[in-house]
Structure formats: structure tokens, C-alpha cells
Design a protein around this motif. Structure first.
Motif, PDB file in Angstrom:
ATOM      1  N   UNK A   1       0.830  -1.211   0.000  1.00  0.00           N
ATOM      2  CA  UNK A   1       0.000   0.000   0.000  1.00  0.00           C
ATOM      3  C   UNK A   1       0.864   1.260   0.000  1.00  0.00           C
ATOM      4  N   UNK A   2       1.928   1.252   0.809  1.00  0.00           N
ATOM      5  CA  UNK A   2       2.785   2.432   0.912  1.00  0.00           C
ATOM      6  C   UNK A   2       3.421   2.779  -0.431  1.00  0.00           C
ATOM      7  N   UNK A   3       3.753   1.759  -1.208  1.00  0.00           N
ATOM      8  CA  UNK A   3       4.296   2.012  -2.550  1.00  0.00           C
ATOM      9  C   UNK A   3       3.230   2.606  -3.464  1.00  0.00           C
ATOM     10  N   UNK A   4       2.010   2.107  -3.355  1.00  0.00           N
ATOM     11  CA  UNK A   4       0.906   2.649  -4.165  1.00  0.00           C
ATOM     12  C   UNK A   4       0.653   4.109  -3.820  1.00  0.00           C
ATOM     13  N   UNK A   5       0.642   4.417  -2.527  1.00  0.00           N
ATOM     14  CA  UNK A   5       0.335   5.769  -2.063  1.00  0.00           C
ATOM     15  C   UNK A   5       1.310   6.783  -2.653  1.00  0.00           C
ATOM     16  N   UNK A   6       2.576   6.399  -2.794  1.00  0.00           N
ATOM     17  CA  UNK A   6       3.586   7.300  -3.356  1.00  0.00           C
ATOM     18  C   UNK A   6       3.207   7.774  -4.752  1.00  0.00           C
ATOM     19  N   UNK A   7       2.477   6.938  -5.496  1.00  0.00           N
ATOM     20  CA  UNK A   7       2.155   7.250  -6.891  1.00  0.00           C
ATOM     21  C   UNK A   7       0.754   7.837  -7.071  1.00  0.00           C
ATOM     22  N   UNK A   8      -0.008   7.968  -5.977  1.00  0.00           N
ATOM     23  CA  UNK A   8      -1.352   8.526  -6.078  1.00  0.00           C
ATOM     24  C   UNK A   8      -1.297  10.007  -6.452  1.00  0.00           C
ATOM     25  N   UNK A   9      -2.297  10.436  -7.231  1.00  0.00           N
ATOM     26  CA  UNK A   9      -2.544  11.857  -7.456  1.00  0.00           C
ATOM     27  C   UNK A   9      -3.979  12.138  -7.028  1.00  0.00           C
ATOM     28  N   UNK A  10      -4.345  13.407  -6.983  1.00  0.00           N
ATOM     29  CA  UNK A  10      -5.711  13.765  -6.567  1.00  0.00           C
ATOM     30  C   UNK A  10      -6.728  13.282  -7.600  1.00  0.00           C
ATOM     31  N   UNK A  11      -6.298  12.993  -8.811  1.00  0.00           N
ATOM     32  CA  UNK A  11      -7.197  12.438  -9.819  1.00  0.00           C
ATOM     33  C   UNK A  11      -7.564  10.994  -9.507  1.00  0.00           C
ATOM     34  N   UNK A  12      -6.877  10.380  -8.545  1.00  0.00           N
ATOM     35  CA  UNK A  12      -7.221   9.037  -8.090  1.00  0.00           C
ATOM     36  C   UNK A  12      -8.375   9.140  -7.106  1.00  0.00           C
ATOM     37  N   UNK A  13      -9.400   8.350  -7.323  1.00  0.00           N
ATOM     38  CA  UNK A  13     -10.643   8.462  -6.547  1.00  0.00           C
ATOM     39  C   UNK A  13     -10.416   8.278  -5.049  1.00  0.00           C
ATOM     40  N   UNK A  14      -9.650   7.274  -4.673  1.00  0.00           N
ATOM     41  CA  UNK A  14      -9.411   6.995  -3.252  1.00  0.00           C
ATOM     42  C   UNK A  14      -8.651   8.145  -2.601  1.00  0.00           C
ATOM     43  N   UNK A  15      -7.619   8.614  -3.279  1.00  0.00           N
ATOM     44  CA  UNK A  15      -6.792   9.689  -2.717  1.00  0.00           C
ATOM     45  C   UNK A  15      -7.581  10.989  -2.648  1.00  0.00           C
ATOM     46  N   UNK A  16      -8.378  11.263  -3.684  1.00  0.00           N
ATOM     47  CA  UNK A  16      -9.189  12.480  -3.700  1.00  0.00           C
ATOM     48  C   UNK A  16     -10.118  12.546  -2.507  1.00  0.00           C
ATOM     49  N   UNK A  17     -10.757  11.404  -2.175  1.00  0.00           N
ATOM     50  CA  UNK A  17     -11.685  11.385  -1.035  1.00  0.00           C
ATOM     51  C   UNK A  17     -10.978  11.826   0.245  1.00  0.00           C
TER      52      UNK A  17
ATOM     53  N   UNK B   1      -1.504  16.881   0.677  1.00  0.00           N
ATOM     54  CA  UNK B   1      -0.838  15.757   0.002  1.00  0.00           C
ATOM     55  C   UNK B   1       0.371  15.310   0.817  1.00  0.00           C
ATOM     56  N   UNK B   2       1.122  16.289   1.305  1.00  0.00           N
ATOM     57  CA  UNK B   2       2.304  15.956   2.106  1.00  0.00           C
ATOM     58  C   UNK B   2       1.903  15.214   3.387  1.00  0.00           C
ATOM     59  N   UNK B   3       0.801  15.642   3.986  1.00  0.00           N
ATOM     60  CA  UNK B   3       0.325  14.991   5.208  1.00  0.00           C
ATOM     61  C   UNK B   3      -0.028  13.523   4.954  1.00  0.00           C
ATOM     62  N   UNK B   4      -0.707  13.260   3.845  1.00  0.00           N
ATOM     63  CA  UNK B   4      -1.169  11.900   3.555  1.00  0.00           C
ATOM     64  C   UNK B   4      -0.068  10.990   3.024  1.00  0.00           C
ATOM     65  N   UNK B   5       0.953  11.579   2.416  1.00  0.00           N
ATOM     66  CA  UNK B   5       2.007  10.761   1.815  1.00  0.00           C
ATOM     67  C   UNK B   5       3.277  10.674   2.658  1.00  0.00           C
ATOM     68  N   UNK B   6       3.508  11.680   3.512  1.00  0.00           N
ATOM     69  CA  UNK B   6       4.808  11.759   4.175  1.00  0.00           C
ATOM     70  C   UNK B   6       4.735  11.650   5.695  1.00  0.00           C
TER      71      UNK B   6
END
Length: 240
Positions: free
Chosen positions: A19-35, A204-209
Motif C-alpha cells: 500500500x505504501x508504494x501505491x500511495x507514493x504514486x497517487x494523485x488527486x485524480x485518483x478516486x481513493x486519494x481524492x476522497x 498531500x504531504x500529510x497523507x504521503x509523508x
């Protein structure tokens, strides 16, 4: 003779690393990350300020991923429904697939908002203005514009038919030097340091870092994993 490899079930710790590897590549255009980005109301407010070209717009409440139903029980889960200080309602949807943002889908969302806003006994004139906003990965309407505002008009007179219902398509493939273009750029950024908006980059920094943010995202991905597992079990039971 070749001995077949026995695959061991993936454990929680292994999934979290994945999951942590996936999260690194998420953008706000990703539905899960946008939520998760929009859980911070300031992010929703900023996005609406830019799209509506209205700096003073203030979001006073919002609901994420709510299941709205019509009179027949047909439902749709709306990504984000927000209300501003002037009692305008906004449904913000980020769509990667063209079919998810068809004109009739927009019409349906408009109807769901209306049916769930007006209280019993209230006059129809009490309906607030509503804005259904589709931020689309592609230029769905095909006129090569960054944004499209769709309102009704009387065909014979070309006068506006002011029913308070508005549809907006935002073309996320247009990333020019305007404020809207900068927002579209930010929606596609994987790295917070490359974003124009301080508000979005901080989230974004909060959710990824941050440890807390990454943990929240992992938990959400684990819930989705478990729902998929449970769905597979249920399908297996039904087939059996």
C-alpha cells in the motif's frame, strides 16, 4: 522433477508495504486519494474557489461519499457535496473514465441533489442553486476548452431559463498558466513539492509523508481489500 512453488497467503504487514508504494504514486485524480484530500474542508473550498472564480466562496459544510437515492430506490454515491455560505450546493466529481461523466449522468446528479435538498412542506422556490461539477481526465465535450458552463435557456428567445441548476465540466487535460490550469496541474502531481497550491500540497504531504497520514491511507486501502475479499466469498457462496 520440478517441485511446484507454494504461494503463502499475503499477510497484513506485506499488504501495508505494498500500500505504501501505491500511495507514493497517487494523485488527486485518483478516486481513493481524492476522497481523503477532501476530508480537509479547506481543500474543497480552494478547488471550488478556483473553478467558480470566486475567491470569497466559503464552504460551511460538506458530505463525502454519501449514498443518495431517488424515489424508486435507485442510488448513486456522490463523491463530495458541499454547501457554501450563500446556501449554494456543489457536487464535485473527479472522473477518469468518459462514461462516468456523460451528460445524462450529470442530469441524474442534478435530480438527486434536488430530491435530497428540499424538505417536506417547503416551497419549490426554496430550492437553492446547485452546481454539478465534473473534473474529467479527458476533454469529454471535445471543444478544446478548459472549462464548460452548461445552463438552460429558452431556445426561441435565447434568454436564460433561470431554474438555478448548473452543470460544469472542467477539462483536467488543460494545464496552462492560468489559476485553473495550475489547479489541473496540481491534481496530477504525485509530489507535493511540485504543486502550486500551498493548501493542496500541505494535505498531500500529510497523507504521503506523515506517519499518521500514511497509516490512514493504508487503513482505507485495507478496508477496500477486505470488501473485495468478502465480495469474492459471497460470490463463491452464491455460485455454490
Amino acid at each position: 522433477m520440478t517441485v511446484p512453488t507454494i504461494l503463502q497467503p499475503e499477510g497484513l504487514e506485506q499488504r501495508y508495504e505494498r500500500y505504501k508504494e501505491k500511495i507514493k504514486h497517487f494523485t488527486i485524480m485518483n478516486d481513493i486519494f481524492m476522497r481523503n484530500i477532501l476530508k480537509e474542508t479547506a481543500c474543497t473550498e480552494y478547488i471550488l474557489q478556483v473553478i467558480m472564480n470566486k475567491k470569497e466562496l466559503k464552504v460551511i459544510d460538506q458530505t463525502l461519499q454519501k449514498d443518495y437515492k431517488n424515489l424508486q430506490g435507485r442510488s448513486a454515491i456522490l463523491d463530495c457535496v458541499a454547501r457554501d455560505a450563500e446556501n449554494n450546493f456543489f457536487n464535485v466529481e473527479i472522473q477518469g473514465d468518459n462514461e462516468g461523466a456523460s451528460p445524462k449522468r450529470a442530469r441524474y446528479h442534478c435530480g438527486l441533489l434536488d430530491m435530497n435538498i428540499l424538505n417536506p412542506g417547503e416551497s419549490f422556490d426554496a430550492l437553492p442553486d446547485t452546481y454539478v461539477i465534473f473534473i474529467t481526465r479527458n476533454d469529454i465535450l471535445g471543444f478544446h476548452l478548459p472549462i464548460y458552463h452548461i445552463d438552460k435557456e429558452v431556445i426561441e428567445t435565447k434568454e436564460p431559463f433561470d431554474d438555478g441548476q448548473h452543470i460544469i465540466y472542467v477539462n483536467a487535460s488543460r494545464r496552462d498558466s492560468t489559476e485553473l490550469g495550475h489547479l489541473m496541474h496540481d491534481l496530477h502531481c504525485k509530489d507535493a513539492s511540485e504543486m502550486y497550491s500551498d493548501i493542496l500540497s500541505a494535505r498531500v504531504r500529510e497523507l504521503k509523508e506523515s506517519e499518521k497520514g500514511v497509516e490512514e491511507m493504508c487503513k482505507e486501502l485495507e478496508e477496500i481489500y477486505n470488501e473485495g475479499e468478502q465480495s469474492g466469498v459471497q460470490k463463491g457462496i452464491q455460485k455454490g
